[in-house]
Each structure stands twice: as C-alpha cells, then as structure tokens.
Scaffold this motif. Structure first.
Motif, PDB file in Angstrom:
ATOM      1  N   LYS A  53      -9.187  -8.775 -13.254  1.00  0.00           N
ATOM      2  CA  LYS A  53      -8.594  -7.596 -12.607  1.00  0.00           C
ATOM      3  C   LYS A  53      -7.732  -7.987 -11.410  1.00  0.00           C
ATOM      4  CE  LYS A  53     -11.776  -4.054 -14.120  1.00  0.00           C
ATOM      5  NZ  LYS A  53     -12.710  -2.986 -13.744  1.00  0.00           N
ATOM      6  N   SER A  54      -8.071  -9.089 -10.771  1.00  0.00           N
ATOM      7  CA  SER A  54      -7.252  -9.539  -9.646  1.00  0.00           C
ATOM      8  C   SER A  54      -5.930 -10.123 -10.134  1.00  0.00           C
ATOM      9  CB  SER A  54      -8.009 -10.569  -8.804  1.00  0.00           C
ATOM     10  OG  SER A  54      -9.212  -9.993  -8.322  1.00  0.00           O
ATOM     11  N   ILE A  55      -5.951 -10.746 -11.321  1.00  0.00           N
ATOM     12  CA  ILE A  55      -4.690 -11.242 -11.888  1.00  0.00           C
ATOM     13  C   ILE A  55      -3.778 -10.052 -12.196  1.00  0.00           C
ATOM     14  CG2 ILE A  55      -3.627 -12.432 -13.860  1.00  0.00           C
ATOM     15  CD1 ILE A  55      -6.285 -14.065 -14.064  1.00  0.00           C
ATOM     16  N   TYR A  56      -4.363  -8.995 -12.741  1.00  0.00           N
ATOM     17  CA  TYR A  56      -3.591  -7.799 -13.118  1.00  0.00           C
ATOM     18  C   TYR A  56      -3.311  -6.913 -11.906  1.00  0.00           C
ATOM     19  CZ  TYR A  56      -2.051  -4.314 -16.566  1.00  0.00           C
ATOM     20  OH  TYR A  56      -1.298  -3.451 -17.330  1.00  0.00           O
ATOM     21  N   ARG A  57      -3.969  -7.230 -10.778  1.00  0.00           N
ATOM     22  CA  ARG A  57      -3.799  -6.530  -9.496  1.00  0.00           C
ATOM     23  C   ARG A  57      -4.412  -5.121  -9.473  1.00  0.00           C
ATOM     24  NH1 ARG A  57       0.053  -7.953  -5.591  1.00  0.00           N
ATOM     25  NH2 ARG A  57       0.525  -5.894  -4.820  1.00  0.00           N
ATOM     26  N   SER A  58      -5.397  -4.909 -10.393  1.00  0.00           N
ATOM     27  CA  SER A  58      -6.197  -3.701 -10.230  1.00  0.00           C
ATOM     28  C   SER A  58      -7.125  -3.920  -9.045  1.00  0.00           C
ATOM     29  CB  SER A  58      -7.032  -3.432 -11.476  1.00  0.00           C
ATOM     30  OG  SER A  58      -6.180  -3.157 -12.553  1.00  0.00           O
ATOM     31  N   TYR A  59      -7.395  -5.204  -8.740  1.00  0.00           N
ATOM     32  CA  TYR A  59      -8.115  -5.577  -7.525  1.00  0.00           C
ATOM     33  C   TYR A  59      -7.172  -6.398  -6.642  1.00  0.00           C
ATOM     34  CZ  TYR A  59     -12.744  -4.558  -9.656  1.00  0.00           C
ATOM     35  OH  TYR A  59     -13.834  -3.981 -10.228  1.00  0.00           O
ATOM     36  N   GLY A  74      10.428 -16.265 -11.916  1.00  0.00           N
ATOM     37  CA  GLY A  74      10.017 -17.642 -11.664  1.00  0.00           C
ATOM     38  C   GLY A  74       8.579 -17.653 -11.154  1.00  0.00           C
ATOM     39  N   LYS A  75       8.193 -18.655 -10.344  1.00  0.00           N
ATOM     40  CA  LYS A  75       6.804 -18.713  -9.853  1.00  0.00           C
ATOM     41  C   LYS A  75       6.526 -17.579  -8.874  1.00  0.00           C
ATOM     42  CE  LYS A  75       4.296 -22.866 -10.504  1.00  0.00           C
ATOM     43  NZ  LYS A  75       4.421 -22.656 -11.956  1.00  0.00           N
ATOM     44  N   VAL A  76       5.510 -16.759  -9.176  1.00  0.00           N
ATOM     45  CA  VAL A  76       5.102 -15.722  -8.225  1.00  0.00           C
ATOM     46  C   VAL A  76       3.611 -15.804  -7.992  1.00  0.00           C
ATOM     47  CG1 VAL A  76       6.750 -13.813  -8.294  1.00  0.00           C
ATOM     48  CG2 VAL A  76       5.180 -14.086 -10.189  1.00  0.00           C
ATOM     49  N   ASN A  77       3.223 -15.536  -6.765  1.00  0.00           N
ATOM     50  CA  ASN A  77       1.804 -15.428  -6.449  1.00  0.00           C
ATOM     51  C   ASN A  77       1.397 -13.967  -6.651  1.00  0.00           C
ATOM     52  OD1 ASN A  77      -0.738 -15.394  -5.413  1.00  0.00           O
ATOM     53  ND2 ASN A  77      -0.175 -16.177  -3.365  1.00  0.00           N
ATOM     54  N   LEU A  78       0.626 -13.724  -7.710  1.00  0.00           N
ATOM     55  CA  LEU A  78       0.290 -12.336  -8.047  1.00  0.00           C
ATOM     56  C   LEU A  78      -0.575 -11.670  -6.972  1.00  0.00           C
ATOM     57  CD1 LEU A  78      -0.405 -12.700 -11.873  1.00  0.00           C
ATOM     58  CD2 LEU A  78       1.721 -12.068 -10.729  1.00  0.00           C
ATOM     59  N   ALA A  79      -1.206 -12.495  -6.150  1.00  0.00           N
ATOM     60  CA  ALA A  79      -1.999 -11.934  -5.055  1.00  0.00           C
ATOM     61  C   ALA A  79      -1.101 -11.316  -3.983  1.00  0.00           C
ATOM     62  CB  ALA A  79      -2.876 -13.020  -4.436  1.00  0.00           C
TER      63      ALA A  79
ATOM     64  N   GLY B 256      -0.773   1.378  -2.420  1.00  0.00           N
ATOM     65  CA  GLY B 256      -0.955   0.362  -3.459  1.00  0.00           C
ATOM     66  C   GLY B 256      -0.653   0.919  -4.834  1.00  0.00           C
ATOM     67  N   LEU B 257      -0.831   0.056  -5.852  1.00  0.00           N
ATOM     68  CA  LEU B 257      -0.731   0.529  -7.227  1.00  0.00           C
ATOM     69  C   LEU B 257      -1.837   1.558  -7.424  1.00  0.00           C
ATOM     70  CD1 LEU B 257      -0.293  -2.931  -8.980  1.00  0.00           C
ATOM     71  CD2 LEU B 257       1.476  -1.192  -8.610  1.00  0.00           C
ATOM     72  N   THR B 258      -1.542   2.630  -8.156  1.00  0.00           N
ATOM     73  CA  THR B 258      -2.514   3.722  -8.249  1.00  0.00           C
ATOM     74  C   THR B 258      -3.859   3.240  -8.798  1.00  0.00           C
ATOM     75  OG1 THR B 258      -0.701   5.257  -8.543  1.00  0.00           O
ATOM     76  CG2 THR B 258      -2.892   6.040  -9.154  1.00  0.00           C
ATOM     77  N   ASP B 259      -3.844   2.395  -9.831  1.00  0.00           N
ATOM     78  CA  ASP B 259      -5.131   1.949 -10.379  1.00  0.00           C
ATOM     79  C   ASP B 259      -5.871   1.069  -9.375  1.00  0.00           C
ATOM     80  OD1 ASP B 259      -3.024   0.085 -11.080  1.00  0.00           O
ATOM     81  OD2 ASP B 259      -4.547  -1.050 -12.150  1.00  0.00           O
ATOM     82  N   GLN B 260      -5.140   0.339  -8.533  1.00  0.00           N
ATOM     83  CA  GLN B 260      -5.802  -0.466  -7.504  1.00  0.00           C
ATOM     84  C   GLN B 260      -6.425   0.426  -6.426  1.00  0.00           C
ATOM     85  OE1 GLN B 260      -3.788  -1.898  -4.125  1.00  0.00           O
ATOM     86  NE2 GLN B 260      -5.915  -1.504  -3.583  1.00  0.00           N
ATOM     87  N   ILE B 261      -5.725   1.476  -6.030  1.00  0.00           N
ATOM     88  CA  ILE B 261      -6.281   2.420  -5.047  1.00  0.00           C
ATOM     89  C   ILE B 261      -7.583   3.015  -5.596  1.00  0.00           C
ATOM     90  CG2 ILE B 261      -5.898   4.680  -3.956  1.00  0.00           C
ATOM     91  CD1 ILE B 261      -4.132   2.719  -2.623  1.00  0.00           C
ATOM     92  N   LEU B 262      -7.613   3.258  -6.912  1.00  0.00           N
ATOM     93  CA  LEU B 262      -8.795   3.873  -7.518  1.00  0.00           C
ATOM     94  C   LEU B 262      -9.924   2.877  -7.741  1.00  0.00           C
ATOM     95  CD1 LEU B 262      -6.857   6.061 -10.055  1.00  0.00           C
ATOM     96  CD2 LEU B 262      -8.476   6.944  -8.365  1.00  0.00           C
ATOM     97  N   GLU B 263      -9.580   1.627  -8.116  1.00  0.00           N
ATOM     98  CA  GLU B 263     -10.635   0.669  -8.465  1.00  0.00           C
ATOM     99  C   GLU B 263     -11.063  -0.200  -7.300  1.00  0.00           C
ATOM    100  OE1 GLU B 263     -10.623  -1.402 -12.172  1.00  0.00           O
ATOM    101  OE2 GLU B 263      -8.971  -0.186 -12.931  1.00  0.00           O
ATOM    102  N   ASP B 264     -10.168  -0.366  -6.333  1.00  0.00           N
ATOM    103  CA  ASP B 264     -10.483  -1.249  -5.209  1.00  0.00           C
ATOM    104  C   ASP B 264      -9.942  -0.655  -3.907  1.00  0.00           C
ATOM    105  OD1 ASP B 264     -11.302  -3.444  -3.727  1.00  0.00           O
ATOM    106  OD2 ASP B 264      -9.659  -4.751  -4.393  1.00  0.00           O
TER     107      ASP B 264
END
Ligand SMILES: Nc1ncnc2c1ncn2[C@@H]1O[C@H](COP(=O)(O)OP(=O)(O)OP(=O)(O)O)[C@@H](O)[C@H]1O
Ligand SMILES: Nc1ncnc2c1ncn2[C@@H]1O[C@H](COP(=O)(O)OP(=O)(O)OP(=O)(O)O)[C@@H](O)[C@H]1O
Ligand SMILES: [Mg+2]
Ligand SMILES: [Mg+2]
Ligand SMILES: [Zn+2]
Lengths: 239, 278
Positions: A53-59, A74-79, B256-264
C-alpha cells in the motif's frame, strides 16, 4: 534494469485518540528487475500489505525510499512523488489488485473495465472492444458483464479486479493475496493469469501465503522474517 | 514533466470583523473566533492548486470555512487577503484576479466559472422558469440569440434529466434533487472550464443523492471540467474526488490522495472523521 528498489523502508501509524504509535514495519530492503515476479511471505501482521500500500501510496511511508523507474518520469521516489504524479502512475503504469473490490457503486463490470481504458484516453470504440476481450479472457461469465459486482463471489470479484487492473497493461502490478479464499480451480486460473502477464513482460510484486503454489512462476521470494531475498520458493516457505 | 494548474489559490484569507490587538493575524482564537472582539476567521491562508480535468474534494465540519472560501473564489464576497491565479488565460498570467476591476471579475465569472450553491435559493430565481434561469446565465455570458438559447437550455436540462414537459416550470415547484440538477444545468450553460459545487447533495434522500453524484461523475468524464467539490460528508468526497483537502477552523490541516486520506489519515481530526464513516 531495476524496476523497483526499496531501501530501508519503514512505516508507523499514530492513532491520536489512543495516543498510540505502532511501528508497522521497518528495515525492508529488496529490489525487482524488469519482468521479474517477486513474492513476499511472512506471518500475519508482519507488514506485507503495508509495503504494497505504501508503494501504491494508499499509505504514506515515513522512512526510506521507494525508487521506481517510471516510463514517464524516469527514477521517482514514490514516497515523495506529488499527488498528481501518483495519479498519473496509477492511471498508466502501476496497478494494484487485492481480494477486495473497491469500485464506484452502481457501475457494471463492463463499465468498470471500460472506464479504466477511457481514463487512459482510449476511444469509446476501442474501450468497448478491449473491455469485452478482457472480461472474456479472465473468464467472467457473460451474464455478469452488465450487472453490478457487489453480489459477485470472491473468485468473480477477483477476476474482475484483475481485468480492471490489467486492461491498462501496467508495467508494475501489485498483488495483495489474490488467491486468498479461492478454491483450487480458481487459484489455478489466477496462476495462469499471472503466467500470461509475466509472458507479456509485466513486472509483478505479490503477497502469497501459499507461495509454493506459485512455484515455477515466481522468480524470487522476500521473507519478512529473515528480511532476505531467496531465489527458491521452496526454501522461503519452510520456516 | 511539469503540469500546469488551471487555478492557483494562495493564502486566501477571509475574516468577518475588524480584529483587535488580541487576535491580530489569527492569534488567541477559540476555534475560528476571537472571544475579545468577536472577529470570525473563516478562512486562514488557504492555498492549493486545481489541475485540468480533476475533481478536488474539500471536506470539513460545519463552520470550517468551506462556503466562505467558495464565495470568495466566485467573487460573491470580498477576500480579506490572498490571491487566485488563472494562468491558462494569457492576459491574466501572473495576475491576482482578486485585484482586478469588478467588470473583469464579472467576465471571469461568466466565462470561466460555474457555481452550484449549497442553498438552491442562492443559485436560482425561483419564480423564473428553468429555461429562463439558464437563459439568464447565457445572456450574462454574452449570448443574444433567443432560439439558440432555448435549444441550449433544453439540451442541458435534458442532460440533467429534467423531463421536457417540465422545463417551462418554475424551480420552486421542484423537489430538492431537481432544483440541484437545474442549478447544475445552469452552472454548465456557459461551458465553464471550472465548476464550484458547494454541498450539492446535502439534505437530499440517499437515492436522489446517488443520482446527483452519478450526474457529476458523468460530467467530469464526458466534459473534462475541473471541479472543486465541497462537502462535510466524507462519503460524497470518496465517491467523487481524486485528491482531497481537509479543513478545520478555517485552515487546511491535511491533503492527499483521497484513498490515502481514508486509509492512512494523519491528523487527529481527519482520523475522527474517517472512523465515524466506518
Ligand atoms: N491503516 C492502518 N492503521 C493502523 N494500523 C495499521 C494500518 N494498516 C496496518 N496496520 C498495522 O500494521 C501492522 C502490519 O499490518 P499489515 O496489514 O501490513 O500486515 P500483513 O503482513 O499484510 O498481515 P496479513 O497477512 O494478516 O494480511 C499491523 O500491526 C497492523 O495492525
Ligand atoms: N456573513 C458572516 N458574518 C459573520 N460570520 C460569518 C458570516 N458568514 C460565515 N460566517 C462564519 O464563518 C465561519 C465559516 O462559515 P462557512 O459557512 O464558510 O462554513 P462551512 O464550512 O461552509 O459550514 P457548513 O458545512 O455548515 O456549510 C463560521 O464560523 C460562520 O459562522
Ligand atoms: Mg495483508
Ligand atoms: Mg457551507
Ligand atoms: Zn479580536
């Protein structure tokens, strides 16, 4: 080429009303080459989903770097990528599939798959045609194409999820226990799907509690317990 | 790649009252209110970007300053300080639109913006026909041809599912959901690149709410209009927005991204908001 390089990743959650901070996971290091399939194993609660989920940035991660080699940027830091960059990458490059279906309500299976294509800029004509191909390919019963998926079985939901994620032909696909709660036949189907994706060059990162089932498809395994990558599926699943 | 925003909002501040030595600049407040002089700090240093084709969600409790912000953006009320830039219009590039003449502001409102108010009474003339309400906006935007205007009004009302035989009727006879749909048709009539929607579904039945939300989603998909959607209801924001801003007591506390606001969710207030949704 290294597609994804995770360096010293860590994530904690602070729950304010409990005045509590949980260290969900820390010190995760692994990398995936283009076209590889890396499996993650580890006990429940060890932080596997948190990594995905952190890779996808849901976290939002709070330690380390998640370096992704993007076709666009190119190279991006997804964090650290901007929200707009993440939305672009989700639309065109990175897919996420779990056993849970998280979609717009009142939208049919067909519309959901078409929407995934339309938002990438495909024409209505092409979207219609591609969507049918995908639904057919992942063997979703034709009777279900024009119905809402909230009543689908676990296997049907999963196949629809995979169809939605893969019509976009993502470069990197994240799979969070896609075989959990499936019967043997459905699991075999998922294995076949993953084989096909891999044959098409998709880079895959997946969590599997029964990684042996993926033997022969999975290239490497990262074990949350030892914090090490091994080449063989069988060894990792022992301890 | 650097993507250009359509609308840039910088340090938008709106206060009601003269402020005093105790609260000057927003110090010593109780929530958004100065107990010494009674000044309300409705919006404090609000900054964000709106990008082409996106729905930006703004969520926050009652009184957090959402409508005050929207009214400043739409020039319904005067800002205390701050700036908005519409850089995609060459003549306005780098210019703070709040500092323009009232005539120039009117032109921006008529050509660039559409607004759907929290209360339909603010957005519609209840004793004009629905077609007449839309024609009024079209005239403001510079249209003069009566036949064209009637045709445009009809097709817009049809688009928002107002039956043909009711188009000449006054919106005061309509249900809340229908009134909101007429407001949406009116807001779209000048083909604005930017649409402001303030609590469009508040007070509607759940099924009517769903219907209006589907309509908004469809407009974004088919017309690619950028929207700012304000709601105190996180469920509405979850349905519509890719990115979300959380407001509390006149300030942005999280985005933030909406799903991030909801999940984290990060902020204590956002966490409370999310947990109450589950
Ligand atoms: N959104 C969240 N808020 C608070 N804590 C969380 C959240 N997500 C995960 N955690 C915590 O982080 C830790 C790791 O959870 P995670 O879901 O990543 O584990 P997992 O390895 O995927 O487990 P499982 O195999 O059971 O799915 C757990 O202690 C969990 O409670
Ligand atoms: N004309 C006014 N004079 C004085 N105070 C005002 C005025 N208009 C709004 N306020 C105050 O400004 C603050 C923000 O109000 P606003 O209407 O912007 O909130 P909101 O977030 O839209 O709330 P809701 O969700 O209830 O619509 C409130 O404290 C309100 O009382
Ligand atoms: Mg998990
Ligand atoms: Mg309001
Ligand atoms: Zn004061």
């Amino acid at each position: 080429m290294t597609m994804l390089d995770i360096r010293n990743f860590g994530k904690q959650f602070t729950i304010h009303h409990l005045e509590k901070t949980i260290q969900a996971v820390e010190g995760v290091n692994f990398s995936i080459e283009e076209g590889e399939f890396l499996g993650i194993v580890g006990r429940s609660g060890s932080g596997k989903s948190t990594v995905l989920k952190s890779i996808y940035r849901s976290y939002l991660s709070d330690a380390g770097a998640i370096l992704y080699d993007s076709a666009r940027y190119g190279k991006v830091n997804l964090a650290k990528a901007t929200e707009r960059e993440m939305l672009y990458l989700r639309k065109y490059e990175i897919g996420y599939v779990s056993q849970f279906l998280n979609v717009m309500p009142r939208t049919t299976s067909r519309e959901l798959v078409e929407k995934a294509l339309l938002e990438m800029g495909e024409t209505e004509e092409a979207a219609r045609c591609e969507a049918e191909k995908a639904l057919d390919h992942f063997e979703l019963d034709e009777a279900l194409w024009d119905t809402y998926p909230n009543t689908f079985s676990g296997g049907e939901k999963l196949r629809l999820n995979i169809a939605i994620a893969t019509v976009k032909k993502p470069r990197l696909l994240l799979l969070d226990e896609p075989t959990a709660s499936l019967d043997y036949a459905s699991k075999m189907k998922v294995r076949e799907i993953i084989e096909k994706l891999k044959a098409n060059g998709t880079t895959l990162l997946g969590i599997f509690h029964d990684i042996e089932f993926m033997e022969g498809v999975c290239d490497k395994v990262y074990d949350m317990r030892t914090r090490k990558v091994t080449q063989e599926v069988a060894i990792a699943s022992e301890g | 790649m650097h993507e250009a925003p359509l609308l840039r909002v910088r340090d938008l501040t709106k206060q009601f009252g003269e402020a005093c030595s105790s609260c000057d600049g927003g110090e010593n407040l109780e929530k958004n209110y100065c107990p010494t002089c009674g000044t309300v700090y409705a919006c404090q240093n609000i900054s964000f970007d709106l990008y082409p084709g996106e729905i930006l969600g703004i969520v926050g409790e009652s009184g957090s300053g959402k409508s005050s912000m929207m009214q400043c953006l739409y020039f319904d009320s005067e800002v205390t300080s701050g700036a908005v830039y519409l850089d995609h219009i060459p003549a306005l590039a780098g210019k703070n639109v709040f500092a323009l003449s009232s005539q120039q502001k009117r032109a921006i409102r008529n050509q660039q913006y559409g607004m759907v108010y929290q209360n339909p009474i603010r957005g519609l003339k209840m004793d004009f026909s629905s077609v007449g309400n839309i024609a009024e906006k079209l005239i403001a935007a510079g249209n003069r041809h009566v036949g064209d205007m009637e045709a445009v009004s009809k097709s817009l009302l049809e688009h928002v599912h107002i039956p043909l035989f009711r188009m000449k009727e006054e919106p005061r006879n309509f249900s809340g959901g229908m009134q909101q749909r007429v407001q949406i048709a009116k807001a779209l009539s000048n083909n604005p690149p930017i649409l402001f929607l303030d609590e469009v579904t508040t007070g509607l039945d759940l099924s009517v709410q769903a219907n209006v939300l589907d309509l908004i989603k469809g407009i974004q998909r088919d017309l690619g209009i950028s929207m700012i959607v304000v709601s105190h209801d996180l469920a509405v924001i979850r349905m519509l927005a890719d990115r979300t801003i959380v407001m509390l007591n006149g300030s942005i506390i999280e985005d933030g991204l909406t799903d991030q606001i909801l999940e984290d969710p990060q902020h204590a207030y956002t966490q409370q908001l999310v947990y109450s949704l589950l």
